[in-house]
Design a protein around this motif. Structure first.
Motif, short mmCIF file in Angstrom:
data_model
loop_
_atom_site.label_atom_id
_atom_site.label_comp_id
_atom_site.label_asym_id
_atom_site.label_seq_id
_atom_site.Cartn_x
_atom_site.Cartn_y
_atom_site.Cartn_z
N VAL A 61 42.66 45.80 38.68
CA VAL A 61 41.83 45.88 37.48
C VAL A 61 42.42 46.87 36.50
CG1 VAL A 61 39.55 46.64 36.63
CG2 VAL A 61 39.69 45.09 38.59
N GLU A 62 42.77 48.05 36.99
CA GLU A 62 43.37 49.07 36.12
C GLU A 62 44.66 48.58 35.49
OE1 GLU A 62 43.89 52.69 38.36
OE2 GLU A 62 41.80 52.68 39.02
N LEU A 63 45.51 47.95 36.30
CA LEU A 63 46.81 47.49 35.79
C LEU A 63 46.66 46.34 34.80
CD1 LEU A 63 48.88 47.76 39.09
CD2 LEU A 63 49.12 49.19 37.03
N LEU A 64 45.70 45.46 35.03
CA LEU A 64 45.45 44.38 34.07
C LEU A 64 45.03 44.95 32.72
CD1 LEU A 64 43.73 41.77 36.40
CD2 LEU A 64 45.83 41.39 35.08
N ARG A 65 44.18 45.99 32.76
CA ARG A 65 43.78 46.65 31.50
C ARG A 65 44.99 47.27 30.80
NH1 ARG A 65 38.76 48.66 34.13
NH2 ARG A 65 37.18 47.22 33.40
N GLU A 74 38.24 42.57 33.55
CA GLU A 74 36.78 42.49 33.66
C GLU A 74 36.36 41.34 34.56
OE1 GLU A 74 33.09 44.08 33.19
OE2 GLU A 74 35.06 44.93 32.81
N ARG A 75 37.05 40.24 34.48
CA ARG A 75 36.71 39.08 35.33
C ARG A 75 36.89 39.43 36.82
NH1 ARG A 75 38.90 32.83 35.06
NH2 ARG A 75 37.56 32.15 36.77
N VAL A 76 38.01 40.05 37.17
CA VAL A 76 38.24 40.47 38.56
C VAL A 76 37.16 41.46 38.99
CG1 VAL A 76 39.81 41.70 40.11
CG2 VAL A 76 40.73 40.01 38.50
N ARG A 77 36.88 42.43 38.11
CA ARG A 77 35.87 43.44 38.43
C ARG A 77 34.50 42.81 38.66
NH1 ARG A 77 31.90 46.26 36.79
NH2 ARG A 77 31.75 45.36 34.72
N GLU A 78 34.11 41.88 37.79
CA GLU A 78 32.78 41.29 37.89
C GLU A 78 32.65 40.25 39.01
OE1 GLU A 78 31.63 39.66 34.12
OE2 GLU A 78 31.46 41.64 33.18
N GLU A 79 33.70 39.47 39.24
CA GLU A 79 33.60 38.35 40.17
C GLU A 79 33.96 38.68 41.61
OE1 GLU A 79 35.40 34.71 38.76
OE2 GLU A 79 34.77 35.12 36.70
N ILE A 80 34.85 39.66 41.82
CA ILE A 80 35.34 39.88 43.18
C ILE A 80 35.20 41.33 43.66
CG2 ILE A 80 37.32 39.65 44.76
CD1 ILE A 80 36.29 36.97 43.73
#
Length: 142
Positions: A61-65, A74-80
């Motif tokens: 999540v941090e690296l995607l940001r 945000e999608r990874v954070r919210e969904e998984i």
């Protein structure tokens, strides 16, 4: 030092009145518990691997940001990230439920059976098999 002619040590010698069938039955009960111990180990492996994956998801999540893809972060954070592995449960709760519902009662029952039926002497089946299969080769343990 025991030789193979002496038979099992006292802690592994069959008590008087214990039949071959009972020794075999207690051996099967013990083998089933040992298999359950292995299953429990796999469950702990599942717990630890899932936890490690979730921590790595946090890094993703941090690296995607940082990479300029906040919508994917945000999608990874919210969904998984931090998601229940089954409804209402994280893996530690599955481990606890397994221990409380199955593992500990099984362990207690096996111990009670050995205590009552074989004077607390464990591994009678294996000890007798060891005696039956032994040779006088150097390095054979008692």
């Amino acid at each position: 030092m025991n030789t193979h002619h002496d038979g099992p040590d006292r802690d592994h010698r069959r008590p008087d009145g214990v039949s071959d069938t009972l020794v075999e039955a207690l051996g099967s009960l013990s083998k089933a518990l040992e298999t359950t111990e292995r299953a429990r180990g796999h469950l702990y492996g599942f717990h630890q691997l899932t936890g490690s994956a979730d921590l790595e998801l946090g890094r993703a999540v941090e690296l995607l940001r940082e990479a300029g893809h906040p919508e994917w972060a945000e999608r990874v954070r919210e969904e998984i990230l931090g998601r229940d592995v089954i409804p209402g449960h994280w893996t530690f709760q599955i481990v606890e439920a397994y221990d409380d519902t199955y593992y500990q009662p099984f362990k207690d029952l096996e111990r009670a059976a050995v205590d009552e039926l074989a004077e607390g002497r464990t591994h009678l089946y294996e000890a007798e098999m060891k005696q039956a299969r032994r040779t006088d080769r150097p390095g054979s343990a008692s």
